[in-house]
Every structure is written in C-alpha cells, then in structure tokens.
Design a protein around this motif. Structure first.
Motif, PDB file in Angstrom:
ATOM      1  N   TYR A 159      -4.637  -1.255   5.039  1.00 47.65           N
ATOM      2  CA  TYR A 159      -5.541  -2.457   4.887  1.00 47.65           C
ATOM      3  C   TYR A 159      -5.090  -3.854   4.821  1.00 47.65           C
ATOM      4  O   TYR A 159      -5.584  -4.376   5.442  1.00 47.65           O
ATOM      5  N   ASN A 178      -2.746   6.827  -1.213  1.00 52.29           N
ATOM      6  CA  ASN A 178      -2.813   5.408  -1.946  1.00 52.29           C
ATOM      7  C   ASN A 178      -2.136   4.281  -1.168  1.00 52.29           C
ATOM      8  O   ASN A 178      -2.469   3.312  -0.577  1.00 52.29           O
ATOM      9  N   ALA A 179      -0.785   4.914  -0.921  1.00 54.78           N
ATOM     10  CA  ALA A 179       0.160   3.583  -0.360  1.00 54.78           C
ATOM     11  C   ALA A 179      -0.198   3.594   1.047  1.00 54.78           C
ATOM     12  O   ALA A 179      -0.225   2.323   1.540  1.00 54.78           O
ATOM     13  N   LEU A 203      -3.073   4.029   2.669  1.00 61.03           N
ATOM     14  CA  LEU A 203      -4.370   3.145   2.707  1.00 61.03           C
ATOM     15  C   LEU A 203      -4.070   1.763   2.398  1.00 61.03           C
ATOM     16  O   LEU A 203      -4.527   0.837   2.921  1.00 61.03           O
ATOM     17  N   ALA A 204      -3.233   1.200   1.368  1.00 60.24           N
ATOM     18  CA  ALA A 204      -2.789  -0.110   1.304  1.00 60.24           C
ATOM     19  C   ALA A 204      -2.267  -0.654   2.375  1.00 60.24           C
ATOM     20  O   ALA A 204      -2.371  -1.668   2.654  1.00 60.24           O
ATOM     21  N   MET A 238      -1.651  12.358  -3.731  1.00 65.74           N
ATOM     22  CA  MET A 238      -2.531  11.251  -4.077  1.00 65.74           C
ATOM     23  C   MET A 238      -1.791   9.848  -3.933  1.00 65.74           C
ATOM     24  O   MET A 238      -2.570   8.797  -3.441  1.00 65.74           O
ATOM     25  N   ALA A 239      -0.677   9.693  -4.601  1.00 66.49           N
ATOM     26  CA  ALA A 239      -0.044   8.388  -4.572  1.00 66.49           C
ATOM     27  C   ALA A 239       0.443   8.025  -3.392  1.00 66.49           C
ATOM     28  O   ALA A 239       0.387   6.801  -2.779  1.00 66.49           O
TER      29      ALA A 239
END
Length: 70
Positions: free
Chosen positions: A12, A5-6, A8-9, A1-2
């Motif tokens: 972005y 998230n990293a 995707l950041a 999960m982490a």
C-alpha cells in the motif's frame, strides 16, 4: 495472518506514493535491535522452567544456584 498484513501495508505504501522506494533492511535487522540483557534474562527464565534450577544473570554471566536438598 500478521505476515500478510505486513506485506499488504508495504505494498500500500509503495503504491500510494510514487516517490517512495523499497529499502531492504537486511536479514539481521531485528536481531541487532534486540536488547541483549533482556534476551539473556528471558532465556534464563526459560531454562529455569525446564531444569528447575535457579539461574541469575550477573555481569553477562549465568550463575546457577545449586538445588536445595530435600
């Protein structure tokens, strides 16, 4: 999960600003940022939990105290 998230950041930030370029920090980036004294203390604590011996770090060397006789 982490990790997701990293990733995707990163995506972005790369897509939101066209002037930004990806720069790989290298495989050992986080290893070089670790405080060696703190890591030694953490490893000594883990070793104490496994062996039951008292381990102290002094001047970069591990000092193992003899177990008390019962």
């Amino acid at each position: 999960m982490a990790t997701g998230n990293a990733v995707l950041a990163i995506v972005y930030h790369l897509l939101s600003d066209p002037a930004v370029r990806f720069r790989d920090l290298g495989a050992d980036y986080f290893d070089t940022r670790i405080d060696k004294q703190r890591r030694a203390r953490n490893m000594a604590t883990q070793l104490q939990a496994v062996t039951g011996q008292k381990i102290t770090i002094r001047d970069g060397k591990a000092i193992i105290a003899e177990p008390e006789a019962a």
